[in-house]
Design an enzyme around this catalytic site. Structure first.
Site, PDB file in Angstrom:
ATOM      1  N   ARG A  92      34.257 -16.700   2.443  1.00  0.00           N
ATOM      2  CA  ARG A  92      33.618 -16.772   3.757  1.00  0.00           C
ATOM      3  C   ARG A  92      34.691 -17.041   4.805  1.00  0.00           C
ATOM      4  O   ARG A  92      35.397 -18.055   4.732  1.00  0.00           O
ATOM      5  CB  ARG A  92      32.568 -17.884   3.786  1.00  0.00           C
ATOM      6  CG  ARG A  92      31.960 -18.049   5.164  1.00  0.00           C
ATOM      7  CD  ARG A  92      30.918 -19.162   5.269  1.00  0.00           C
ATOM      8  NE  ARG A  92      30.434 -19.222   6.639  1.00  0.00           N
ATOM      9  CZ  ARG A  92      30.313 -20.318   7.369  1.00  0.00           C
ATOM     10  NH1 ARG A  92      30.572 -21.510   6.837  1.00  0.00           N
ATOM     11  NH2 ARG A  92      29.909 -20.265   8.612  1.00  0.00           N
ATOM     12  N   HIS A 137      32.477 -18.649  14.958  1.00  0.00           N
ATOM     13  CA  HIS A 137      32.636 -20.026  14.478  1.00  0.00           C
ATOM     14  C   HIS A 137      33.361 -20.807  15.584  1.00  0.00           C
ATOM     15  O   HIS A 137      34.475 -21.291  15.395  1.00  0.00           O
ATOM     16  CB  HIS A 137      33.383 -20.046  13.147  1.00  0.00           C
ATOM     17  CG  HIS A 137      33.230 -21.304  12.339  1.00  0.00           C
ATOM     18  ND1 HIS A 137      32.780 -21.305  11.021  1.00  0.00           N
ATOM     19  CD2 HIS A 137      33.465 -22.600  12.643  1.00  0.00           C
ATOM     20  CE1 HIS A 137      32.757 -22.559  10.560  1.00  0.00           C
ATOM     21  NE2 HIS A 137      33.179 -23.361  11.529  1.00  0.00           N
ATOM     22  N   GLU A 182      26.561 -22.901  12.764  1.00  0.00           N
ATOM     23  CA  GLU A 182      26.090 -24.200  13.257  1.00  0.00           C
ATOM     24  C   GLU A 182      25.937 -24.272  14.776  1.00  0.00           C
ATOM     25  O   GLU A 182      26.647 -25.064  15.431  1.00  0.00           O
ATOM     26  CB  GLU A 182      27.032 -25.321  12.815  1.00  0.00           C
ATOM     27  CG  GLU A 182      27.166 -25.472  11.322  1.00  0.00           C
ATOM     28  CD  GLU A 182      27.831 -26.790  10.902  1.00  0.00           C
ATOM     29  OE1 GLU A 182      28.248 -27.562  11.778  1.00  0.00           O
ATOM     30  OE2 GLU A 182      27.892 -27.037   9.693  1.00  0.00           O
ATOM     31  N   ASN A 322      24.635 -24.877   5.570  1.00  0.00           N
ATOM     32  CA  ASN A 322      25.738 -25.827   5.486  1.00  0.00           C
ATOM     33  C   ASN A 322      25.130 -27.195   5.235  1.00  0.00           C
ATOM     34  O   ASN A 322      24.284 -27.651   6.009  1.00  0.00           O
ATOM     35  CB  ASN A 322      26.540 -25.880   6.794  1.00  0.00           C
ATOM     36  CG  ASN A 322      27.287 -24.584   7.073  1.00  0.00           C
ATOM     37  OD1 ASN A 322      27.229 -23.642   6.281  1.00  0.00           O
ATOM     38  ND2 ASN A 322      27.979 -24.544   8.194  1.00  0.00           N
ATOM     39  N   TYR A 324      26.060 -31.238   3.913  1.00  0.00           N
ATOM     40  CA  TYR A 324      27.089 -32.194   3.539  1.00  0.00           C
ATOM     41  C   TYR A 324      26.548 -33.559   3.121  1.00  0.00           C
ATOM     42  O   TYR A 324      27.058 -34.163   2.204  1.00  0.00           O
ATOM     43  CB  TYR A 324      28.049 -32.428   4.722  1.00  0.00           C
ATOM     44  CG  TYR A 324      28.994 -31.298   5.006  1.00  0.00           C
ATOM     45  CD1 TYR A 324      28.647 -30.270   5.875  1.00  0.00           C
ATOM     46  CD2 TYR A 324      30.255 -31.260   4.423  1.00  0.00           C
ATOM     47  CE1 TYR A 324      29.530 -29.239   6.154  1.00  0.00           C
ATOM     48  CE2 TYR A 324      31.147 -30.231   4.690  1.00  0.00           C
ATOM     49  CZ  TYR A 324      30.781 -29.222   5.555  1.00  0.00           C
ATOM     50  OH  TYR A 324      31.658 -28.208   5.817  1.00  0.00           O
ATOM     51  N   GLU A 392      28.533 -23.904   3.276  1.00  0.00           N
ATOM     52  CA  GLU A 392      29.493 -25.005   3.405  1.00  0.00           C
ATOM     53  C   GLU A 392      28.958 -26.208   2.664  1.00  0.00           C
ATOM     54  O   GLU A 392      27.753 -26.518   2.736  1.00  0.00           O
ATOM     55  CB  GLU A 392      29.727 -25.420   4.874  1.00  0.00           C
ATOM     56  CG  GLU A 392      30.601 -24.481   5.658  1.00  0.00           C
ATOM     57  CD  GLU A 392      30.914 -25.003   7.063  1.00  0.00           C
ATOM     58  OE1 GLU A 392      31.055 -26.231   7.250  1.00  0.00           O
ATOM     59  OE2 GLU A 392      31.014 -24.165   7.972  1.00  0.00           O
TER      60      GLU A 392
HETATM   61  C1  GBH Z   1      31.164 -28.049   9.707  1.00  0.00           C
HETATM   62  O1  GBH Z   1      30.603 -28.848  10.687  1.00  0.00           O
HETATM   63  C2  GBH Z   1      31.907 -26.946  10.384  1.00  0.00           C
HETATM   64  O2  GBH Z   1      31.215 -25.727  10.282  1.00  0.00           O
HETATM   65  C3  GBH Z   1      33.319 -26.791   9.905  1.00  0.00           C
HETATM   66  O3  GBH Z   1      34.028 -26.002  10.797  1.00  0.00           O
HETATM   67  C4  GBH Z   1      33.952 -28.156   9.706  1.00  0.00           C
HETATM   68  O4  GBH Z   1      35.306 -28.098   9.427  1.00  0.00           O
HETATM   69  C5  GBH Z   1      33.217 -28.821   8.575  1.00  0.00           C
HETATM   70  O5  GBH Z   1      31.840 -28.837   8.795  1.00  0.00           O
HETATM   71  C6  GBH Z   1      33.687 -30.235   8.287  1.00  0.00           C
HETATM   72  O6  GBH Z   1      33.462 -31.080   9.363  1.00  0.00           O
HETATM   73  O7  GBH Z   1      29.362 -38.061  14.223  1.00  0.00           O
HETATM   74  O8  GBH Z   1      27.191 -38.680  13.366  1.00  0.00           O
HETATM   75  O9  GBH Z   1      27.355 -37.426  15.436  1.00  0.00           O
HETATM   76  C7  GBH Z   1      30.226 -30.115  10.213  1.00  0.00           C
HETATM   77  C8  GBH Z   1      28.951 -30.566  10.767  1.00  0.00           C
HETATM   78  C9  GBH Z   1      27.942 -31.774  12.451  1.00  0.00           C
HETATM   79  C10 GBH Z   1      29.617 -32.818  11.138  1.00  0.00           C
HETATM   80  C11 GBH Z   1      28.059 -32.866  13.457  1.00  0.00           C
HETATM   81  C12 GBH Z   1      29.750 -33.917  12.127  1.00  0.00           C
HETATM   82  C13 GBH Z   1      28.590 -35.156  13.752  1.00  0.00           C
HETATM   83  C14 GBH Z   1      27.802 -36.260  13.181  1.00  0.00           C
HETATM   84  N1  GBH Z   1      29.172 -31.604  11.738  1.00  0.00           N
HETATM   85  N2  GBH Z   1      28.498 -34.085  12.795  1.00  0.00           N
HETATM   86  S1  GBH Z   1      27.941 -37.724  14.125  1.00  0.00           S
END
Ligand code: GBH
Length: 484
Positions: A92, A137, A182, A322, A324, A392
């Site tokens: 990807r 992106h 996202e 995505n 996490y 992701e």
């Molecule tokens: C993804 O975003 C991205 O698509 C990617 O580019 C990036 O490198 C990867 O993840 C790792 O970060 O601080 O509690 O407000 C991650 C999703 C959404 C994670 C917003 C951080 C903020 C949460 N992100 N989030 S907070």
């Protein structure tokens, strides 16, 4: 004979309790243009809003930028060789809009930019690796930011023109497309929190306008594909969803509502429009009510016209997810109406984490493997998509080569994904781990590492070295089992 061998192997693995990923499962890794390419001003590339944001002192830790990043603009052959060495069958990546269209419009097409992605795709195909391509992106052409960026509804038309050029040039070789990565992160971090490009704090207003314009842009590109390319190219298009899982802090009905609202505001905000044709009802009701009490004559959440609803509804050929982490949430009842609206006030939810969840190097990322299985079930039950690709999923540390924390994380999440496939019958057809390489982690610069491959950012060669997790993951891919 081979056939019986396969059947025998299946029976054996079932009887031994080892579950196996489906035979044609797509196993891969992911990256994104600004985070890995570098070549920020080479060969006619235009500026993106991230070039400008990262060049502005104070925005990124240590003053880091993506100017060179992993230098994948020059080292893409090495990246593909590594994918192949690990036995991965899908990659990807994203296309940099201003590398192809320097000012974002079709008035100038940069042939060198087109060539870069043509060569990358050719290299992947030669290695039998399926390209899964994101059109956007986060690296918006600067010219389009100046025209209003994600607050300007006309961005949908610009995005459509860009998407058409991309489909025309690469669509014969690409079967899986993502329009926007996202959008929720761009809209919250870029327009509400102001910690991503374009760095605006227009709380409670821009975030919803940005979401609205993102959905219009996605739908525009989807229909262009549908009417002009699908018949001859036969690919699939979707909008990427970034969703977490949520647990209620107590058994109260109010905390159960807080869970539902968290799902709606973070995940349903994009999933509901593309699968059901409108914002989640909880968002419509709450934001309209609060806007009214604040004195607005309209809702800060833009209403879709009937025509927009039907344009947006049904624009996901698969789910790109995505995923996490998880949060524990509770209801907050007493957020007052004040002079400055915000998404957090609209949402009225407090959140924390379970102390037993391992913490990563990123303040927002904790390991809760069962969360991904709950989420997949929730998405299946709520939206009933035909298939899922997990585009992701990954873990940050500070760069250890022997990255046992990352292995533990992936092991837990992949086991739960496998259970979702085998025990819950959910059609997950692929997984692209975040990420192939250590890379530019946005506002965190190079301080947080997500790669299964280490990149030496002090070395002009950007030397790549496999971490323990890459070797472990390669084993999963070759056996189709988590613990060979
Ligand atoms: C993804 O975003 C991205 O698509 C990617 O580019 C990036 O490198 C990867 O993840 C790792 O970060 O601080 O509690 O407000 C991650 C999703 C959404 C994670 C917003 C951080 C903020 C949460 N992100 N989030 S907070």
């Amino acid at each position: 004979m081979l056939k019986y061998g396969v059947i025998l192997a299946c029976i054996l693995s079932i009887s031994l309790g080892a579950k196996t990923f489906p035979e044609n499962f797509l196993f891969g890794a992911a990256g994104a243009s600004y985070q890995i390419e570098g070549g920020w001003d080479e060969d006619g590339k235009g500026l993106s809003m991230w070039d400008v944001y990262a060049h502005t002192p104070g925005n990124i830790k240590n003053g880091d930028t993506g100017d060179i990043a992993c230098d994948s603009y020059h080292k893409y052959k090495e990246d593909v060789a590594l994918l192949k060495q690990l036995g991965l069958n899908v990659y990807r990546f994203s296309i940099s809009w201003p590398r192809i269209l320097p000012n974002g419009t079709p008035t100038q097409i940069n042939q060198a930019g087109l060539n870069y992605y043509k060569n990358l795709i050719k290299e992947l195909k030669a290695a039998d690796i399926e390209p899964l391509v994101t059109l956007y992106h986060w690296d918006l052409p600067l010219h389009l930011l100046e025209l209003g960026g994600w607050l300007n509804p006309r961005l949908a038309d610009y995005f459509g023109d860009y998407a058409r050029i991309v489909f025309e040039n690469f669509g014969d070789d690409v079967k899986y497309w993502i329009t926007l990565n996202e959008p929720g992160t761009t809209c919250t971090q870029g327009y509400e929190a102001g910690i991503h490009a374009p760095g605006l704090n227009l709380t409670g207003e821009a975030v919803y306008q940005c979401s609205y314009v993102s959905l219009l842009a996605h739908a525009k590109a989807y229909h262009i594909y549908d009417t002009e390319f699908r018949a001859k190219q036969g690919g699939k298009v979707t909008l990427n969803l970034a969703c977490g899982w949520y647990y209620p802090q107590t058994e109260s009905e109010e905390d159960a509502e807080a869970v539902r609202r968290s799902l709606d505001f973070n995940c349903g905000i994009y999933a509901d429009p593309i699968f059901k044709g409108n914002w989640p009802q909880s968002m419509i009701d709450r934001i309209r009510e609060r806007s009214k009490l604040e004195g607005y004559s309209f809702s800060r959440l833009p209403d879709f016209t009937e025509q927009e609803k039907s344009q947006i509804n049904g624009t996901a050929d698969y789910v790109s997810l995505n995923m996490y982490t998880s949060r524990v949430v509770w209801h907050i009842s007493d957020y007052p109406i004040g002079p400055i609206p915000s998404l957090d006030l609209d949402l009225s939810v407090g959140s924390g984490v379970d102390p037993s969840w391992p913490a990563s190097a990123s303040s927002w990322l904790f390991s809760d493997p069962p969360g991904v299985r709950y989420l997949l079930n929730y998405l299946r039950d709520t939206y009933n998509p035909s298939e899922f690709v997990i585009t992701e999923n990954g873990w940050s540390d500070v760069g250890d080569l022997d990255d046992q924390g990352r292995i533990a994380y992936w092991k837990g999440y992949l086991s739960n994904i496998l259970d979702a496939i085998v025990d819950d019958g959910i059609n997950v057809i692929g997984y692209t781990a975040w990420s192939l390489l250590d890379n530019f982690e946005w506002a965190e610069g190079y301080t947080q590492r997500f790669g299964m491959i280490q990149v030496d950012f002090n070395d002009p060669n950007r030397t790549r070295t496999l971490k323990s997790s890459a070797k472990w993951y390669s084993g999963v891919v070759s056996t189709g089992q988590i613990d060979p």
